[in-house]
Scaffold this motif. Structure first.
Motif, PDB file in Angstrom:
ATOM      1  N   ILE A   9       0.852  -1.194   0.000  1.00 37.91           N
ATOM      2  CA  ILE A   9       0.000   0.000   0.000  1.00 37.91           C
ATOM      3  C   ILE A   9       0.885   1.241   0.000  1.00 37.91           C
ATOM      4  CG2 ILE A   9      -1.883   1.204   1.184  1.00 37.91           C
ATOM      5  CD1 ILE A   9      -2.439  -1.467   2.651  1.00 37.91           C
ATOM      6  N   ASP A  10       0.819   2.004  -1.099  1.00 41.89           N
ATOM      7  CA  ASP A  10       1.634   3.207  -1.242  1.00 41.89           C
ATOM      8  C   ASP A  10       0.947   4.119  -2.260  1.00 41.89           C
ATOM      9  OD1 ASP A  10       3.807   5.060  -2.081  1.00 41.89           O
ATOM     10  OD2 ASP A  10       5.042   3.753  -0.801  1.00 41.89           O
ATOM     11  N   ASP A  11       0.963   5.415  -2.011  1.00 40.71           N
ATOM     12  CA  ASP A  11       0.293   6.343  -2.931  1.00 40.71           C
ATOM     13  C   ASP A  11       1.147   6.669  -4.154  1.00 40.71           C
ATOM     14  OD1 ASP A  11       2.167   7.742  -1.526  1.00 40.71           O
ATOM     15  OD2 ASP A  11       0.912   9.504  -1.177  1.00 40.71           O
ATOM     16  N   ASN A  35      -4.710   3.391  -2.483  1.00 38.24           N
ATOM     17  CA  ASN A  35      -5.637   4.076  -1.571  1.00 38.24           C
ATOM     18  C   ASN A  35      -5.736   3.326  -0.242  1.00 38.24           C
ATOM     19  OD1 ASN A  35      -7.646   5.468  -0.284  1.00 38.24           O
ATOM     20  ND2 ASN A  35      -9.246   5.020  -1.806  1.00 38.24           N
ATOM     21  N   PRO A  36      -5.233   3.886   0.846  1.00 34.29           N
ATOM     22  CA  PRO A  36      -5.285   3.191   2.139  1.00 34.29           C
ATOM     23  C   PRO A  36      -6.708   2.985   2.651  1.00 34.29           C
ATOM     24  CG  PRO A  36      -4.543   5.454   2.435  1.00 34.29           C
ATOM     25  CD  PRO A  36      -4.572   5.200   0.966  1.00 34.29           C
ATOM     26  N   GLN A  37      -7.661   3.720   2.087  1.00 35.65           N
ATOM     27  CA  GLN A  37      -9.055   3.544   2.504  1.00 35.65           C
ATOM     28  C   GLN A  37      -9.572   2.138   2.144  1.00 35.65           C
ATOM     29  OE1 GLN A  37     -10.741   5.713   4.257  1.00 35.65           O
ATOM     30  NE2 GLN A  37      -9.308   7.443   4.146  1.00 35.65           N
ATOM     31  N   ILE A  39      -7.991  -0.602   2.815  1.00 36.91           N
ATOM     32  CA  ILE A  39      -7.371  -1.588   3.711  1.00 36.91           C
ATOM     33  C   ILE A  39      -8.405  -2.493   4.367  1.00 36.91           C
ATOM     34  CG2 ILE A  39      -6.180  -1.824   5.938  1.00 36.91           C
ATOM     35  CD1 ILE A  39      -4.340   0.456   5.086  1.00 36.91           C
ATOM     36  N   LEU A  53       3.395  -1.211   4.149  1.00 38.81           N
ATOM     37  CA  LEU A  53       2.592  -0.009   4.329  1.00 38.81           C
ATOM     38  C   LEU A  53       3.458   1.244   4.323  1.00 38.81           C
ATOM     39  CD1 LEU A  53      -0.199   1.279   5.114  1.00 38.81           C
ATOM     40  CD2 LEU A  53       0.466   0.893   7.506  1.00 38.81           C
ATOM     41  N   PHE A  57       0.815   9.459   3.428  1.00 35.68           N
ATOM     42  CA  PHE A  57      -0.145   9.485   2.323  1.00 35.68           C
ATOM     43  C   PHE A  57      -0.648  10.902   2.045  1.00 35.68           C
ATOM     44  CE2 PHE A  57      -0.280   5.126   3.819  1.00 35.68           C
ATOM     45  CZ  PHE A  57      -0.279   4.407   2.635  1.00 35.68           C
ATOM     46  N   ASP A  66       0.385   9.327   9.238  1.00 37.21           N
ATOM     47  CA  ASP A  66      -0.592   8.585   8.424  1.00 37.21           C
ATOM     48  C   ASP A  66      -0.358   7.077   8.554  1.00 37.21           C
ATOM     49  OD1 ASP A  66      -1.654  10.935   7.523  1.00 37.21           O
ATOM     50  OD2 ASP A  66      -0.640  10.901   5.582  1.00 37.21           O
ATOM     51  N   GLY A  67       0.900   6.697   8.384  1.00 40.33           N
ATOM     52  CA  GLY A  67       1.243   5.270   8.447  1.00 40.33           C
ATOM     53  C   GLY A  67       0.964   4.672   9.812  1.00 40.33           C
ATOM     54  N   TRP A  70      -2.774   4.113  10.120  1.00 40.81           N
ATOM     55  CA  TRP A  70      -3.237   2.946   9.360  1.00 40.81           C
ATOM     56  C   TRP A  70      -2.687   1.647   9.942  1.00 40.81           C
ATOM     57  CZ3 TRP A  70      -7.368   3.268   6.785  1.00 40.81           C
ATOM     58  CH2 TRP A  70      -7.722   4.439   6.121  1.00 40.81           C
TER      59      TRP A  70
END
Length: 455
Positions: A9-11, A35-37, A39, A53, A57, A66-67, A70
């Protein structure tokens, strides 16, 4: 290649593309997400061995919050999930904070491919080790409780059980294979557990296989294992029960249900002490003690060519025959009280046996043996609204309740009792009662007159 699922997961789309290229040759499935949303959806619908992760973001963010946020959400969804954090900012304090919050490791971007792969591999192996330890602890706890319970069930005051326990004591410390015979519900599995508990293999696994529940097509896979691709559903290598019980005890229940083809395959493994998984070519040596059990008449099976005599010789170095509960009546009070205590604890009850109940239970023939006694008491504890159990709380066939004179050794009393039970069983139908007793109608009428039996 590891049969492992990795989620990245990375933008940064370039990071995702590079990660996929580097990881794909070494791991069977790589999923990337910007998109971490997503997850929650991803973790709820798929199983991932390792999650990579990113720590930032929000545009322009460099503090890693952020990380960390999440990471906390991932840990809430799956507390044991292996998570490796990624950041372009090599902040040691941030790395320590991530580890404190449950991260398995930390990678600084841009990474060196070898170090990157090694980090993911270690996280994957660590996760597998944790799963194995968790499973092992659960198995050990289960086995411990199981073995404690087996002691309570098999101990008894009857001469029949004392003889069985003497045999167990003599053979337990050896590596001899044992065949346990007895009706359904007599406690064959508990004797097998007791043999394992008192053996030199008691630190090893106790693995049970219900051969009556295994189809012929799955027999080899269940007992000997299979390799990935051996058949349609073989998505990964799998050890069979012989490998899983290596160093311990393999309990083969319902051995009498095996077809001749399955018997031949089992005999080969017992003779050679090695198994070859389905689809494989390399045999693996195994070191198990085999305990088998059946309620079938094995000698009859041999006579009818339905059971291999050479397999019997491999299985029955020692044979233990368990008596039915009707032949160990003296043990019923202890068994009944053991089950009552167990189910009181399980259901939060305080039930006790009312006056005369134990004597009534001793007078019942228990065709289902210990298992029937256990289920009868469990139901009584569940359904009774009173703290004192009466015979009305037990759903048992009243025709199998013996006359109090059953314990007598007087032949006339025994004959009278037997005739009464037969007549009661057939609700007064003298012809059916006479047929079961092996008597003529005239004879049974004469004996009824002799003993004053009126129906």
């Amino acid at each position: 290649m590891n049969d492992a699922h990795i989620l990245v997961i990375d933008d940064d789309v370039d990071v995702l593309h590079t990660a996929r290229i580097v990881l794909k040759p070494q791991f069977s499935k790589v999923v990337v997400e910007s998109n971490p949303q997503q997850i929650n959806f991803l973790l709820s619908n798929q199983q991932f061995d390792v999650v990579l992760l990113d720590m930032n973001f929000t545009t322009g963010a460099t503090n890693g919050q952020d990380g960390l946020t999440w990471l906390q959400k991932i840990r809430e969804i799956k507390p044991d999930q292996q998570v490796v954090m990624m950041t372009a900012y090599g902040d040691i304090k941030l790395a320590v904070e991530a580890m404190k919050r449950g991260a398995a490791d930390f990678i600084v971007k841009p990474w060196e491919n070898e170090k990157f792969l090694a980090t993911i591999q270690l996280a994957y192996e660590h996760g597998k080790s944790k799963e194995e330890i968790k499973t092992l602890k659960a198995q050990q706890s289960s086995i411990h409780q199981m073995l404690i319970a087996s002691d309570d069930i098999v101990e008894g005051e009857s001469e029949a059980m004392k003889q069985v326990l003497k045999q167990v004591q003599k053979v337990a410390g050896t590596d001899a294979n044992v065949l346990i015979l007895g009706e359904n519900g007599t406690g064959k599995e508990e004797i097998a557990k007791l043999l394992h508990k008192n053996s030199l293999r008691n630190k090893g696994p106790f693995i049970k296989v219900d051969l009556g529940a295994i189809t012929e097509t799955l027999f080899e896979s269940e007992l000997f294992g299979h390799v990935k691709g051996a058949f349609t559903d073989a998505k990964e290598d799998r050890h069979g029960r012989f490998i899983l019980s290596d160093g311990g005890t393999l309990f083969l229940d319902e051995i009498g249900n095996l077809s001749l083809a399955m018997q031949a395959k089992l005999l080969s493994v017992l003779q050679n002490k090695e198994v070859t998984p389905v689809g494989g070519s390399k045999p693996t040596k195994v070191n198990n003690r085999v305990i088998a059990a059946t309620n079938s008449d094995i000698q009859k099976g041999i006579a009818e060519k339905a059971f291999r005599e050479d397999l019997l010789y491999r299985l029955n170095t020692v044979t233990i025959v368990l008596p039915p509960l009707r032949e160990r009546v003296e043990d019923i009070p202890a068994l009944a009280n053991h089950f009552l205590k167990s189910f009181n604890n399980k259901y939060g009850k305080y039930a006790s046996f009312g006056a005369g109940v134990i004597d009534e239970l001793k007078g019942y023939s228990w065709p289902g043996n210990i298992r029937e006694l256990m289920h009868a008491i469990e139901r009584a504890v569940i359904m009774s609204d009173a703290d004192s159990l009466t015979m009305n709380d037990f759903l048992i066939n009243q025709n199998n309740l013996a006359n109090p004179l059953v314990d007598t050794v007087n032949l006339d009393d025994i004959e009278k009792n037997t005739i009464e039970r037969a007549i009661k069983k057939y609700e007064g139908n003298i012809s059916k009662a006479a047929k079961e007793l092996g008597l003529g109608r005239t004879t049974i009428y004469r004996k009824m007159d002799k003993y004053g039996i009126k129906y």
